[in-house]
Scaffold this active site. Structure first.
Site, mmCIF file in Angstrom:
data_model
loop_
_atom_site.group_PDB
_atom_site.id
_atom_site.type_symbol
_atom_site.label_atom_id
_atom_site.label_comp_id
_atom_site.label_asym_id
_atom_site.label_seq_id
_atom_site.Cartn_x
_atom_site.Cartn_y
_atom_site.Cartn_z
ATOM 1 N N HIS A 315 0.857 -1.189 0.000
ATOM 2 C CA HIS A 315 0.000 0.000 0.000
ATOM 3 C C HIS A 315 0.886 1.230 0.000
ATOM 4 C CE1 HIS A 315 -3.121 2.868 1.045
ATOM 5 N NE2 HIS A 315 -3.971 1.945 0.681
ATOM 6 N N ASP A 373 -7.873 -5.255 -0.185
ATOM 7 C CA ASP A 373 -8.362 -5.891 -1.421
ATOM 8 C C ASP A 373 -8.120 -7.384 -1.444
ATOM 9 O OD1 ASP A 373 -7.339 -2.905 -2.667
ATOM 10 O OD2 ASP A 373 -9.372 -3.633 -2.984
HETATM 11 C C1 SDX Z 1 -6.004 0.335 -3.004
HETATM 12 O O1 SDX Z 1 -4.381 4.914 -2.116
HETATM 13 C C2 SDX Z 1 -5.275 4.208 -1.490
HETATM 14 O O2 SDX Z 1 -5.693 4.485 -0.403
HETATM 15 C C3 SDX Z 1 -5.783 3.030 -2.288
HETATM 16 C C4 SDX Z 1 -6.804 2.157 -1.536
HETATM 17 C C5 SDX Z 1 -8.091 2.891 -1.283
HETATM 18 O O3 SDX Z 1 -8.827 2.477 -0.373
HETATM 19 O O4 SDX Z 1 -8.428 3.825 -2.064
HETATM 20 O O5 SDX Z 1 -6.271 1.716 -0.317
HETATM 21 C C6 SDX Z 1 -7.177 0.929 -2.364
HETATM 22 O O6 SDX Z 1 -5.722 0.704 -4.128
HETATM 23 C C7 SDX Z 1 -5.132 -0.612 -2.224
HETATM 24 C C8 SDX Z 1 -3.877 -1.057 -3.016
HETATM 25 C C9 SDX Z 1 -4.336 -2.155 -3.990
HETATM 26 N N1 SDX Z 1 -3.268 -2.412 -4.961
HETATM 27 C C10 SDX Z 1 -2.694 -3.640 -4.979
HETATM 28 O O7 SDX Z 1 -2.880 -4.520 -4.131
HETATM 29 C C11 SDX Z 1 -1.788 -3.840 -6.169
HETATM 30 C C12 SDX Z 1 -0.483 -4.445 -5.685
HETATM 31 N N2 SDX Z 1 0.215 -3.435 -4.881
HETATM 32 C C13 SDX Z 1 1.097 -2.557 -5.550
HETATM 33 O O8 SDX Z 1 1.061 -2.374 -6.882
HETATM 34 C C14 SDX Z 1 1.701 -1.490 -4.682
HETATM 35 O O9 SDX Z 1 1.934 -2.024 -3.455
HETATM 36 C C15 SDX Z 1 0.928 -0.196 -4.532
HETATM 37 C C16 SDX Z 1 0.668 0.423 -5.858
HETATM 38 C C17 SDX Z 1 -0.331 -0.447 -3.820
HETATM 39 C C18 SDX Z 1 1.788 0.755 -3.692
HETATM 40 O O10 SDX Z 1 2.958 0.889 -4.369
HETATM 41 P P1 SDX Z 1 4.033 2.014 -3.879
HETATM 42 O O11 SDX Z 1 3.758 2.512 -2.525
HETATM 43 O O12 SDX Z 1 4.148 3.009 -4.967
HETATM 44 O O13 SDX Z 1 5.296 1.163 -3.689
HETATM 45 P P2 SDX Z 1 6.299 0.889 -4.821
HETATM 46 O O14 SDX Z 1 5.549 0.532 -6.071
HETATM 47 O O15 SDX Z 1 7.277 2.010 -4.867
HETATM 48 O O16 SDX Z 1 7.004 -0.442 -4.271
HETATM 49 C C19 SDX Z 1 7.956 -0.372 -3.214
HETATM 50 C C20 SDX Z 1 8.701 -1.671 -3.335
HETATM 51 C C21 SDX Z 1 9.219 -1.909 -4.748
HETATM 52 O O17 SDX Z 1 10.333 -2.784 -4.608
HETATM 53 P P3 SDX Z 1 11.843 -2.122 -4.620
HETATM 54 O O18 SDX Z 1 11.913 -1.268 -5.867
HETATM 55 O O19 SDX Z 1 11.901 -1.308 -3.337
HETATM 56 O O20 SDX Z 1 12.764 -3.312 -4.634
HETATM 57 O O21 SDX Z 1 7.821 -2.761 -3.071
HETATM 58 C C22 SDX Z 1 7.679 -3.546 -4.243
HETATM 59 C C23 SDX Z 1 8.134 -2.696 -5.407
HETATM 60 O O22 SDX Z 1 8.621 -3.517 -6.453
HETATM 61 N N3 SDX Z 1 6.242 -3.840 -4.318
HETATM 62 C C24 SDX Z 1 5.770 -5.041 -4.600
HETATM 63 C C25 SDX Z 1 4.378 -4.905 -4.461
HETATM 64 N N4 SDX Z 1 4.068 -3.653 -4.107
HETATM 65 C C26 SDX Z 1 5.240 -2.979 -4.031
HETATM 66 N N5 SDX Z 1 6.382 -6.191 -4.966
HETATM 67 C C27 SDX Z 1 5.563 -7.235 -5.162
HETATM 68 N N6 SDX Z 1 4.201 -7.203 -5.037
HETATM 69 C C28 SDX Z 1 3.601 -6.060 -4.680
HETATM 70 N N7 SDX Z 1 2.278 -6.020 -4.530
#
Ligand code: SDX
Length: 438
Positions: A315, A373
């Protein structure tokens, strides 16, 4: 809303000869202070740069507070844990819309008002016929919500508080009917009209699962689980879809168009589409061999080149556990118990994946915990909501948050149309050459 500056200020100094500039700091009730940079460009000729708004407060709001480090979520000051266990969704709608939990009389009046607006204009069913039967429900819902501006012209003026309230009630009341219609259309079944003698969540489930040939007996545990899903998804500060609604509405467009923009944004797999993506991820692992294949899948997720993410995990704000996920997990276990589904392969796979991710240092070190989710997808699957409809249910729940945030912005006499700037990195000025010389 006029903000009271702190006694402290931020001073920006520059090494390029630009004179230093003092900027006011505003404290909130809770959470980070903000530095007011509105005068920055006029005084320095510089913009700030924050492409994904990682450190930018786009507005001031009294609706929802999130502390990502503490894993705290408050709607109008009330902890989500108390609201989700002591209130129902329409009480929470009243709270989010009007700022206070309803008295018994207010609750009765609000529930009656919403109930009296659950039917949609009879012509909307013909609008649906323009879609292919295999259209994604979110494509249909985006169209239906936007089309409401063509069916309800008497509540389009966002600068009239009364029309804003009428459109808010219409949207909250009609979203379940529209989502159910989008579903029935894809399965070729007749639409079921809402029933005024059923509570909100049960009414939606009946419109989804009943047919003219057979009534649907709504299981109280499942209806309560769906009601809790709606409460947990009702609002969430300035997330991508809410920011989309605010920016869209800031042009003065009608509320239905602005909410349709929010529906479209929520559809994305990184946002509200994550519950559908999480279930599709589980189906894919199951197809490849189930629990035995989780290790292989996890290795793929860790391989940056694979572009595979653990959907339903992580998140942007919650860098500890998403408080909604904890509540949704409880509901998930209640539903699996009620339906005796604990031992089914899909749910065993989901809970095994959860356990591994919670123990694997790759995820723990990146603070990638299951989010709301992950569990809401499992609960909806167990209830019988088809996977492509998960995000439409999320949109149904988030509608109250979107309209409340829209109304809050438009009620602020200081609001302006949103118009971000940019860092230009394109070509310097150059002249067009005749095609013969290019
Ligand atoms: C919702 O904003 C809100 O409030 C949204 C929400 C709401 O109620 O409105 O809460 C609803 O959208 C919840 C989130 C649902 N999305 C997912 O479950 C999709 C999977 N999650 C990701 O895509 C991700 O975690 C985000 C988009 C939710 C958050 O991403 P960030 O904060 O931008 O983090 P990032 O992409 O910069 O990742 C940080 C690190 C990275 O690795 P490094 O570069 O540090 O090595 O974490 C890794 C990313 O590669 N990473 C993941 C991951 N999420 C982040 N690796 C594997 N699986 C994942 N899900």
């Amino acid at each position: 809303m006029a903000l009271t500056p702190s006694e402290h200020k931020a001073t920006l100094t520059f090494s390029d000869g630009t004179p230093p500039v003092d900027l006011p700091i505003y404290p909130g009730t809770m959470g980070p202070d903000v530095i007011d940079i509105r005068a920055l460009y006029a005084r320095t000729g510089k913009f700030t740069y924050d492409p994904a708004f990682l450190a930018t407060a786009s507005c001031n709001s009294s609706i929802t507070y999130i502390d990502g480090d503490k894993g705290e979520l408050l709607y109008r000051g009330y902890p989500i844990e108390q609201l989700a266990t002591q209130c129902d969704f329409l009480e929470v709608c009243h709270l989010i819309l009007y700022g206070e939990l309803p008295t018994p009389a207010q609750r009765e009046s609000f529930v009656d008002t919403v109930t009296q607006h659950t039917m949609v204009h009879e012509q909307m069913q013909f609008f649906l016929r323009g879609f292919r039967r295999d259209a994604h429900p979110m494509a249909v819902l985006t169209g239906l919500v936007g089309a409401m501006s063509a069916f309800y012209p008497d509540s389009m003026n966002v600068h009239d508080p009364r029309q804003r309230e009428v459109s808010a009630i219409r949207l909250i009341a009609k979203m379940p009917t529209l989502v159910a219609m989008a579903y029935k259309y894809t399965v070729g079944q007749p639409y079921m009209y809402p029933r005024n003698d059923l509570p909100y969540a049960a009414n939606f489930m009946r419109m989804m699962f009943a047919t003219p040939c057979e009534e649907y007996r709504c299981n109280d545990v499942l209806a309560r689980a769906l009601d809790r899903i709606l409460i947990l998804h009702a609002d969430h500060e300035q997330n991508a879809s809410t920011s989309t609604v605010r920016l869209c509405a800031s042009s003065g467009t009608n509320p239905y168009a602005a909410i349709a923009a929010g529906v479209a944004c929520l559809w994305g797999p990184a946002h509200g589409g994550a519950n559908e993506a999480a279930l599709n991820m589980l189906f894919e692992i199951q197809r490849e061999g189930g629990v035995a294949k989780i290790g292989e899948f996890i290795e793929k997720v860790k391989d940056k080149n694979s572009n595979v993410r653990l959907m339903g995990f992580g998140h942007r704000v919650y860098k500890n556990y998403d408080p909604r996920a904890r509540l949704m997990r409880e509901t998930c276990y209640e539903v699996l118990d009620e339906l005796g589904l604990h031992e089914t392969p899909l749910f065993k796979l989901a809970l095994t994946l959860e356990k591994i991710a919670l123990e694997d240092d790759y995820f723990v070190s990146r603070k990638l915990y299951p989010n709301v989710d992950f569990y809401s997808g499992i609960v909806q699957q167990a209830i019988g909501v088809p996977v492509p409809l998960f995000t439409a249910v999320f949109a149904l729940a988030r509608t109250v948050g979107w309209v409340a945030q829209l109304n809050e912005m438009l009620a602020d006499p200081e609001y302006k149309i949103g118009r971000p700037r940019q860092l230009y990195v394109g070509s310097a000025r150059r002249d067009v050459q005749p095609i013969s010389e290019r």
